[in-house]
Design a protein around this motif. Structure first.
Motif, PDB file in Angstrom:
ATOM      1  N   VAL A  31     -10.567 -23.512   5.262  1.00 28.72           N
ATOM      2  CA  VAL A  31     -10.475 -23.332   6.875  1.00 28.72           C
ATOM      3  C   VAL A  31     -10.566 -22.005   6.886  1.00 28.72           C
ATOM      4  O   VAL A  31     -10.647 -21.259   6.474  1.00 28.72           O
ATOM      5  N   ASP A  32     -11.336 -22.164   8.355  1.00 25.76           N
ATOM      6  CA  ASP A  32     -11.359 -20.989   9.272  1.00 25.76           C
ATOM      7  C   ASP A  32     -10.463 -21.533  10.291  1.00 25.76           C
ATOM      8  O   ASP A  32      -9.976 -22.429  10.866  1.00 25.76           O
ATOM      9  N   VAL A  33      -9.392 -20.056  10.930  1.00 24.80           N
ATOM     10  CA  VAL A  33      -8.516 -20.128  11.887  1.00 24.80           C
ATOM     11  C   VAL A  33      -9.397 -19.527  13.486  1.00 24.80           C
ATOM     12  O   VAL A  33     -10.006 -18.736  12.938  1.00 24.80           O
ATOM     13  N   ILE A  34      -9.363 -20.076  14.407  1.00 26.89           N
ATOM     14  CA  ILE A  34     -10.391 -19.919  15.341  1.00 26.89           C
ATOM     15  C   ILE A  34      -9.562 -18.805  15.687  1.00 26.89           C
ATOM     16  O   ILE A  34      -8.864 -19.077  16.245  1.00 26.89           O
ATOM     17  N   ASP A  40      -8.566 -12.618  18.705  1.00 21.96           N
ATOM     18  CA  ASP A  40      -7.393 -12.745  17.913  1.00 21.96           C
ATOM     19  C   ASP A  40      -7.201 -13.995  17.206  1.00 21.96           C
ATOM     20  O   ASP A  40      -7.482 -14.760  17.882  1.00 21.96           O
ATOM     21  N   HIS A  41      -6.647 -14.127  15.601  1.00 22.38           N
ATOM     22  CA  HIS A  41      -6.437 -15.017  15.523  1.00 22.38           C
ATOM     23  C   HIS A  41      -5.014 -15.670  15.715  1.00 22.38           C
ATOM     24  O   HIS A  41      -5.063 -17.454  15.976  1.00 22.38           O
ATOM     25  N   GLY A  57      -2.490 -16.989  26.917  1.00 23.46           N
ATOM     26  CA  GLY A  57      -3.004 -16.248  25.975  1.00 23.46           C
ATOM     27  C   GLY A  57      -2.592 -14.457  25.608  1.00 23.46           C
ATOM     28  O   GLY A  57      -1.469 -14.192  26.396  1.00 23.46           O
ATOM     29  N   THR A  58      -3.033 -13.864  25.047  1.00 15.02           N
ATOM     30  CA  THR A  58      -3.436 -12.641  25.223  1.00 15.02           C
ATOM     31  C   THR A  58      -3.895 -12.117  26.658  1.00 15.02           C
ATOM     32  O   THR A  58      -3.015 -10.806  26.595  1.00 15.02           O
ATOM     33  N   GLN A  59      -4.146 -12.613  27.825  1.00 15.67           N
ATOM     34  CA  GLN A  59      -4.699 -11.477  28.808  1.00 15.67           C
ATOM     35  C   GLN A  59      -2.800 -12.361  29.883  1.00 15.67           C
ATOM     36  O   GLN A  59      -3.212 -11.068  30.735  1.00 15.67           O
TER      37      GLN A  59
END
Length: 541
Positions: A31-34, A40-41, A57-59
């Motif tokens: 499993v990969d975290v996108i 950022d994860h 999100g981050t913005q």
């Protein structure tokens, strides 16, 4: 059926303050975290309106200090509810208010001076759309299916609204599962051949969810749940904010907390969030981590430090709260702390304090901490991704309008543990309490070297042992203090039956296989078999 490289099945965990997207690679089997657009994860569960643009999100979080009145946070908590459901952090941002018509909404100030109204549902649809686009852009293809986690405290109305929002955001939902189930799916607990009683400690931004789950040969059986808002990531942030606000007051004579200015409080909060995550990863008590905030108040910069030891002391105040709620959970479920075999920590603030983890583990002396390959705040999304992949591989069709869980209800289970009696105080548990019926378990026993020509077996039920008093903590090491003897989870209670097995002379140093089979009507058959000579004996109870 082969899986095409263009097919993408994801897991989504949408938290109150942070969200995580995960995908299981069919080629790699991992499993990969996108990562989001900023690399950022974790994607902050923020949505902001500024200059006719929509940010998420981050913005959205980055510009919230100067645009807090048009930034929306905590909308999952208010979904289908009124303003009273808003989490504490939401007070810094756009207010969720009730209008004259009785409906609740967020008021966004437009450039022309007008105001736009948005319900929690509308904000959720916009955020889900942004997450879906983030996943699609990262993977380079459309999303074919998704499994999402459900908050344990949600009502059926909130679940229905969440399901409808996913449809409106054009997110192809395969299944909605409980956060506890998702966390367990991220581990190898369901792949184990053992029977475990698992405590799941899920520490989120606004509350801590505690769950007791039976794992029986790949089956997850929820037993009980409890929640508390007395410990959470937000509570730890508040403690750190007070600590550093006092430091700033001593150096500048400015009380940031008393001033109650959103811009200053948000700067302080975001500063301590960074410090908290950094100090949590420190390995020694002497480690020191800075907290630096530019122009915190009246043009004064803030620079300070905190040691790992001081941070652990600040977090120690939450230990009695967690202990109380865990003991209440066990008492409600009629379990002893000695019966717990595994403890799983998940959530963004689950591993913020190693001292708290140690104290929780000390409550369950027969338990081990579940280890995993992902960080605690990624576990739920990882479990959802695993489930999405399993559903896809199995080509199972789920009714998207009816969210379901992989837990099992309304089945017959064993009321008391059953096993092999060794002495008046000791037994080997073979069939654990709450094992679904019918069930089969096998064990192998070594015969004593001085055994005669006959082996005797006593089958009994078990009763939970009482947890012995724990010694009080001492700041001084005392090598003369003996470690307390921790009893096993169970000791014999009711003797169910006794039977014997005649042994050939050559069997004295061999192992005997004991098979326990109990049917749905709780008729128990125990068979003892000498594997070298195939001699066997059985008894029905």
């Amino acid at each position: 059926m082969s899986t095409k490289n263009t097919e993408s099945y994801i897991g989504l965990n949408i938290g109150n303050y942070n969200s995580v997207i995960a995908v299981l690679s069919a080629e790699k089997g991992v499993v990969d975290v996108i990562a989001n657009e900023d690399g950022d994860h974790k994607t902050p569960t923020y949505l902001a309106f500024a200059d006719s643009e929509l940010y998420s999100g981050t913005q959205a979080k980055h510009q919230s200090i100067y645009n807090h009145s048009n930034t929306i946070v905590g909308f999952l908590e208010t979904l289908g509810k009124g303003p009273e459901a808003s989490p504490a952090l939401a007070d810094f941002f756009c207010k969720f208010t009730k209008g004259d018509d009785g409906s609740s909404h967020y008021l966004i100030a437009e450039q022309d001076g007008s105001q736009s109204k948005y319900s929690s549902y509308q904000i959720l649809v916009k955020f889900l759309t942004q997450l879906k686009n983030t996943a699609s852009q990262n993977l380079g293809c459309k999303i074919d299916g998704a499994v999402l986690s459900l908050h344990s405290s949600w009502s059926q109305e909130q679940v229905s609204l969440f399901t409808q929002a996913c449809k409106e955001a054009d997110l192809p939902v395969l299944q909605l599962i409980d956060e506890t189930s998702a966390a367990i799916l991220a581990t190898d607990l369901l792949d184990s051949a053992s029977d475990d009683n698992v405590i799941v400690v899920n520490v989120g931004a606004t509350k801590t969810d505690l769950s007791l789950v039976n794992v029986r040969l790949g089956l997850e059986l929820p037993v009980a749940k409890a929640s508390t808002e007395e410990f959470s990531g937000e509570k730890v942030d508040n403690v750190l904010m007070s600590f550093f606000a006092d430091e700033f007051k001593r150096s500048s004579s400015i009380d940031v907390i008393a001033n109650n200015k959103n811009r200053e409080l948000l700067k302080l909060k975001y500063g301590v969030e960074t410090t908290k995550h950094t100090i949590s990863n420190a390995r020694t008590n002497s480690a020191s981590v800075p907290c630096t905030i530019e122009s915190l108040s009246n043009g004064f910069d803030f620079n300070s430090k905190i040691t790992k030891l001081r941070f652990e002391m600040l977090c120690n105040r939450f230990a009695p709260v967690l202990e109380k709620h865990l003991l209440d959970l066990l008492q409600k479920s009629k379990y002893s702390p000695l019966e717990i075999s595994k403890v799983l920590f998940v959530g963004g603030s689950a591993e913020v304090s190693q001292k708290l983890i140690s104290k929780i583990m000390s409550m369950f002396p027969n338990a081990t901490k579940v280890e995993h390959d992902h960080s605690a705040d990624e576990m739920i999304a990882v479990g959802c991704a695993n489930q999405a992949h399993l559903i896809h591989i199995a080509e199972t069709v789920f009714d998207q309008s009816s969210p379901s869980s992989n837990s099992i209800e309304n089945i017959k289970v064993l009321a008391s543990p059953v096993g092999l009696k060794l002495s008046e105080d000791s037994m080997i548990t073979v069939l654990s309490k709450n094992t679904p019926l019918p069930a089969v378990r096998d064990i192998f026993v070594n015969l004593p070297k001085d055994l005669g020509s006959t082996a005797y077996f006593a089958i009994c039920e078990g009763k939970p042992n009482v947890m012995p008093p724990q010694p009080e903590e001492s700041e001084e090491d005392d090598d003369d203090v003996a470690e307390p003897v921790i009893p096993a989870a169970y000791s014999p209670s009711n003797l169910l039956a006794e039977f014997s097995l005649d042994l050939p002379e050559s069997t004295k140093d061999k192992k005997i296989k004991l098979s326990f089979h109990i049917d749905i009507n709780q008729k128990l058959t125990v068979t003892a078999k000498d594997t070298s000579s195939n001699t066997s004996s059985s008894i029905e109870i």
